[in-house]
Design a protein around this motif. Structure first.
Motif: not given
Length: 521
Positions: A274-277, A336-337, A428-429, A451-452
């Motif tokens: 549920d990551i924004p973007g 920052d997606l 990605d992580t 998101a990293g």
């Protein structure tokens, strides 16, 4: 954008793990973090392993940083012309873990030499169990300056490489090119620094320049294999090497998964967490930002990133102790997606121009775009700034990270002008910032997924990395582009926030375990 079916599948993925397991690991006990992979446990059930050729029955190569038996696939080069209409992309391992540590060994010759034998025995045991390939476990052991400074202050024995009494840092590889330019001795491995566009997230404090003694990179298509490797190297049984280390972080992540028409891991896992973007990530993208990151033309070929391969770069040719080694940069960045997909670069063409160079308008086909060498010259990047008031991420670095003329290596290999030198290993992580940290306060640890990117780059010298990284910010040796380094017009910089950096020396395989300890007295 994803459809309703994919959002429903994301919900089902979240349901496969309990809330506790989804976010497990972490600031708690090291043992719990070592045993659990949290959300990454989903990968083996939702991603088909790449269809790799069987590994040849040959011994591991000395370049421990190179991924052996790596598959290359051809993908459509939509929007950017290539000689055959398709572009070669290296298929990375699905799983990537990095474990960093300080040593738990007395700074005495006998103790270090015993530790050297102990670690090497554990590594050899791993190689007997798993081939050093993505179908097994590829292991890379890298050492920070703090190891050499604190544990190898002076060599006590004369050898074919050094004289007795050689002090730190005189035994380290010398960066001949930078030494000549600066008029004093500069070593191939240097401490990490910050860069003009480095900006940590609000409340994070300055970028943390780490001082770990060692970092171990594990790469595999199988999470079970990586867990077995982690246990062998950092577990605490009598046959394990964990007693040698005080682990400071476990960094986990993933790459790819979408090269065969499947939904890629970045899209799947970002939706599941549920990551924004996340809904904007292209379905088959290799990375969160929607572009392939392991383009064959943008990765150093063969052993070009070795310390000794290119003439005149270091003093390791022909018989250096660290010959067939390299340097490694390791950092963590948030991506920052929402800003990338919805605010600064809402159109696909906007993202292409930020990632590659201004003026491109390819048809939408996320995940397969490349600038073929030689890319843009520094003058062309400057002209682009005059015309578009912007520059692209890849375009800004394409000349700086490559050979500037036709070059023959010390091994007799001919490289044309524009051949990329660094080898990237980033992934990605969803760590925030790490799966586990021994110092959650200093590392600003959070259980909330984010998101990293765990960024890894191998290159002959730290100075070379610094030169390339500065060009990403529009800073060249003879000019600085008139674009603020965190502007939306400065490539992808506005959507990246750096939290940690450190540089390491990656010895050849024969010296991977406590390098130089055999010369202590």
């Amino acid at each position: 954008m994803t459809d309703n079916n994919e959002n429903e599948r994301a919900g089902r993925l979240r349901g496969k793990l309990s809330r506790r397991r989804l976010l497990q690991g972490t600031a708690g006990t090291f043992g719990a973090a070592l045993a659990s992979a949290g959300i990454y446990e989903l990968i083996d059930s939702i991603a088909k392993p790449p269809d790799r050729a069987a590994a040849a029955d040959s011994p591991p190569i000395q370049e421990q940083y190179l991924l052996q038996n790596e598959q290359v696939v051809m993908v459509n080069g939509s929007g950017v012309k290539s000689s055959h209409g398709t572009i070669a992309v290296r298929v990375p391992a699905l799983h990537d873990h990095v474990i960093t540590a300080r040593l738990n060994v007395p700074a005495k010759a006998k103790a270090l030499q015993e530790a050297q034998h102990h670690l090497e025995s554990a590594l050899l045991g791993l190689e007997r169990q798993f081939p050093p390939t993505p179908t097994g476990v590829a292991t890379t052991v890298a050492w920070g300056l703090s190891y050499f400074r604190h544990y190898i202050p002076t060599l006590g024995k004369t050898s074919g490489f050094f004289k007795a009494g050689t002090p730190y840092p005189a035994y380290l590889p010398v960066d001949l090119m930078t030494s000549k330019k600066e008029g004093h001795t500069v070593y191939a491995l240097q401490e990490a620094r910050t860069f003009p566009s480095d900006q940590p997230p609000p409340g994070f404090g300055p970028v943390r320049l780490e001082q770990n003694d060692v970092a171990v990179l594990l790469r595999s298509d199988s999470l079970a294999n990586i867990k077995a490797a982690q246990n062998a190297l950092f577990g605490t049984g009598s046959s394990q090497a964990g007693s040698l280390f005080k682990v400071t972080s476990i960094r986990q992540g993933f790459s790819g998964g979408g090269f065969y028409g499947q939904q890629g891991l970045p899209s799947k896992l970002a939706l599941a967490a549920d990551i924004p973007g996340a809904q904007s990530i292209p379905r088959q993208a290799q990375g969160f930002l929607g572009f392939a990151t392991t383009l064959d033309s943008n990765m150093g070929p063969g052993n070009i990133a070795n310390l000794e391969t290119l003439p005149g770069l270091t003093d390791q040719w022909p018989n250096g102790y660290f010959k067939q080694g390299t340097t490694m940069h390791l950092s963590h960045l948030f991506q920052d997606l929402v800003t990338w997909y919805e605010q600064n670069f809402p159109q696909y063409a906007d993202r292409v121009q930020a990632m590659l160079q201004p003026g491109l308008s390819p048809a939408p086909a996320p995940g397969t775009l490349a600038l073929q060498p030689p890319g843009q010259s520094e003058a062309e990047v400057a002209q682009g700034v005059q015309r578009y008031r912007a520059y692209g991420h890849t375009g800004s670095m394409s000349k700086v990270d490559s050979t500037t003329s036709a070059t023959t290596s010390n091994y007799g290999k001919a490289y044309p002008s524009g051949t990329t030198i660094p080898v990237r290993g980033d992934f990605d992580t969803l760590d925030n910032p790490f799966h586990y940290t021994s110092d959650p306060t200093a590392d600003h640890y959070s259980k909330k997924p984010a998101a990293g990117l765990h960024f890894i780059s191998f290159q002959p010298t730290t100075a070379f990395f610094n030169l390339v990284r500065l060009s990403m910010d529009g800073h060249y040796p003879d000019r600085t582009l008139p674009v603020a380094p965190r502007s939306p017009h400065a490539g992808i910089n506005s959507v990246l926030q750096t939290t940690h950096r450190q540089n390491y020396l990656v010895p050849p395989r024969r010296h991977r375990s406590f390098p130089l300890a055999e010369f202590l007295a």
